[in-house]
Design an enzyme around this catalytic site. Structure first.
Site, PDB file in Angstrom:
ATOM      1  N   GLU A 244      67.925  24.732  29.223  1.00 52.82           N
ATOM      2  CA  GLU A 244      68.870  23.738  28.681  1.00 52.82           C
ATOM      3  C   GLU A 244      68.602  22.462  29.448  1.00 52.82           C
ATOM      4  O   GLU A 244      68.857  22.368  30.643  1.00 52.82           O
ATOM      5  CB  GLU A 244      70.306  24.225  28.861  1.00 52.82           C
ATOM      6  CG  GLU A 244      71.303  23.469  27.979  1.00 52.82           C
ATOM      7  CD  GLU A 244      71.853  22.212  28.644  1.00 52.82           C
ATOM      8  OE1 GLU A 244      71.229  21.143  28.437  1.00 52.82           O
ATOM      9  OE2 GLU A 244      72.852  22.307  29.337  1.00 52.82           O
ATOM     10  N   CYS A 278      75.662  16.695  29.530  1.00 57.02           N
ATOM     11  CA  CYS A 278      74.433  16.831  28.737  1.00 57.02           C
ATOM     12  C   CYS A 278      74.699  16.657  27.254  1.00 57.02           C
ATOM     13  O   CYS A 278      73.839  16.150  26.521  1.00 57.02           O
ATOM     14  CB  CYS A 278      73.781  18.180  29.015  1.00 57.02           C
ATOM     15  SG  CYS A 278      74.834  19.602  28.648  1.00 57.02           S
TER      16      CYS A 278
END
Length: 501
Positions: A244, A278
């Site tokens: 990720e 994020c």
């Protein structure tokens, strides 16, 4: 006889964490090298064998006991997160609450998702009973980030444990205390399986040692560049890898959207946690007829927000000192390229804090539109229509999250379906993050693989397929004893059947 002084082992190397707000030291932690990491992995593997042998219901009960321990010590966990990251205590508490939601879901649903299930067989295998089962991989290595030091890694840790694995966790060197406390709470809550979750501390060298320690899968959160480096090491041993790697998330605002709701969500998505999210909001594409009004509403909301360490501050400092320079470069570059600073500008950067920055008319090739800023900056650009908004949103090499604001939810969902993003919220931002059943992850520079939900549980398993022959088939095709004429009849029959629609 001459006595000799016994050898004294040299002290282990340590590193000190510091407050992002004022630079004061917080705590010292060991720099775990290859030997320490290998010991942690070996111990975890021993405990995992007993953990995997437990009935799923027993593992669920143990994990729920751990969840209860985290909830009981929520204040201590919150305080550690806030101290190490600099984020307000309220934000840190929300992070803990979301983590508890996910841990509870994983614990309660693992048995249902991963249990053995029957699958149908075909005409030529009717004599077989077929099934599949998801089995734990063994020991999972998790390398976590500093921006959400509990919530993000627990998307791997909690789901991996629920699937029957052990975990060795390497938190960011900026937030090791959170990881240490997490493992301590597990050992206290489930002492008979102490060591199933182990935290090792250190910087890049410790992470490298973890990757090389023989773990059965590595789950990583961080930058695309570091992910490529880690993945190259995993490739040497064909160790499965889940990544990720951040995002450059876009919001699309249509002409009929509720602009007040959109502005509120954009400001929170762009500025909460100092923009260090994020899947936070970094780009906004608003159709031209409502662009000016949306900008005005966003500025009105954002201009009253101030960063700081005091109680009541909207958000805290930049946790990673080096990120301040990135934010300054993006803002300065955008303004130099012709963007309009509707709020703030280069002068907003006063390390370790960055005041809110709202930009408009940023060139699409500017760093502020192509690179992850990871700061309290949002660019709101006008577009002719939704088609142009979708095209621009999909241009990014990141593909993690997105949001759509549209009066009609069904129309918004149709727009969402056109976006190249792993998760999309309609009429909210980050709505998916609070739903444990939804998988989370992206593609391209945002990484690959999924955490959370059923996919997140299965991500930490291997599939074993099994067939059991129920009776001897009339035509045994897997034998040298089958006459050629029999085989030919079988082929003709199959051909006739498959030529039918």
């Amino acid at each position: 006889m001459t006595e000799t002084t016994p050898a004294v082992a040299p002290p282990a190397a340590v590193f000190t964490t510091h407050s992002p707000a004022n630079g004061e030291p917080i705590a010292e932690h060991p720099v775990d090298g290859p030997e320490a990491v290998s010991r942690a992995t070996a111990r975890a593997r021993t405990v995992q064998a007993r953990w995997a042998a437990l009935p799923a219901a027993r593992r669920r009960d143990h994990l729920l006991r751990w969840k209860k321990a985290i909830a009981t010590d929520l204040d201590a966990v919150t305080r550690t997160i806030a101290e190490e990251t600099g984020k307000p205590a309220g934000d840190a508490a929300l992070e803990v609450v979301l983590t508890l939601e996910h841990l509870g879901w994983a614990a309660r649903n693992a048995q249902r998702v991963l249990r053995r299930r029957r699958v149908s067989t075909g005409l030529f295998t009717v004599h077989q009973r077929a099934s599949l089962v998801h089995r734990p991989l063994g020991v999972i290595g998790v390398i976590g980030p500093w921006n959400y030091p509990l919530y993000t890694p627990m998307g791997s840790i909690g789901y991996a444990l629920a699937a029957g694995n052990a975990v060795v966790f390497k938190p960011s060197e900026l937030t090791p205390g959170t990881g240490v406390l997490l493992a301590e709470l597990f050992d206290a809550a489930v002492p008979e399986y102490a060591g199933l979750l182990t935290t090792v501390t250190g910087a890049a060298s410790t992470g490298d040692a973890l990757v090389r320690s023989g773990v059965d899968k590595l789950a990583f959160t961080g930058s695309p560049g570091t992910a490529r480096t880690v993945m190259a090491v995993c490739a040497e041993t064909l160790t499965p890898f889940l990544a990720e790697c951040g995002g450059k998330d876009a919001v699309i605002v249509t002409a009929d959207a509720d602009l007040e709701a959109a502005a509120d969500a954009i400001v929170w998505g762009a500025l909460s946690n100092a923009g260090q999210t994020c899947a936070g909001v970094e780009r906004v594409y608003a159709v031209r007829e409502i662009h000016a009004e949306l900008c005005e509403r966003v500025v009105q909301r954002a201009e009253s927000l101030r960063p700081g360490a005091e109680v009541g501050a909207a958000y805290g400092p930049m946790t990673l000192p080096g990120q301040v320079a990135v934010v300054e470069r993006h803002v300065t570059g955008a303004v130099s390229a012709g963007a309009q600073a509707l709020l703030g500008g280069p002068e907003s950067v006063r390390a370790p804090y960055v005041a809110p920055v709202v930009l408009s008319g940023v060139p699409e090739d500017a760093a502020a539109m192509t690179e992850e800023t990871f700061g309290p900056v949002v660019a709101i650009n006008p577009v002719a229509d939704v088609d142009e908004a979708v095209q621009r949103a999909n241009t990014s090499r990141y593909a993690l999250g997105a949001a759509v604001f549209c009066r009609n939810g069904r129309a918004g969902a149709a727009i969402a379906a056109r976006l190249r993003a792993g998760a999309v919220s309609v009429n909210s931002v980050l709505g998916f993050a609070a739903v444990p059943a939804l998988p989370f992850g992206g593609s391209q520079d945002s990484g690959f693989g999924r955490i959370h939900g059923e996919e997140g549980l299965r991500a930490f398993t291997s599939v074993q397929s099994t067939t059991v022959q129920r009776f001897t088939p009339p035509i045994a095709l897997t034998s040298f004893e089958v006459p050629p004429a029999t085989r030919e009849r079988a082929v003709r029959l199959a051909r006739a059947l498959h030529r039918r629609r």
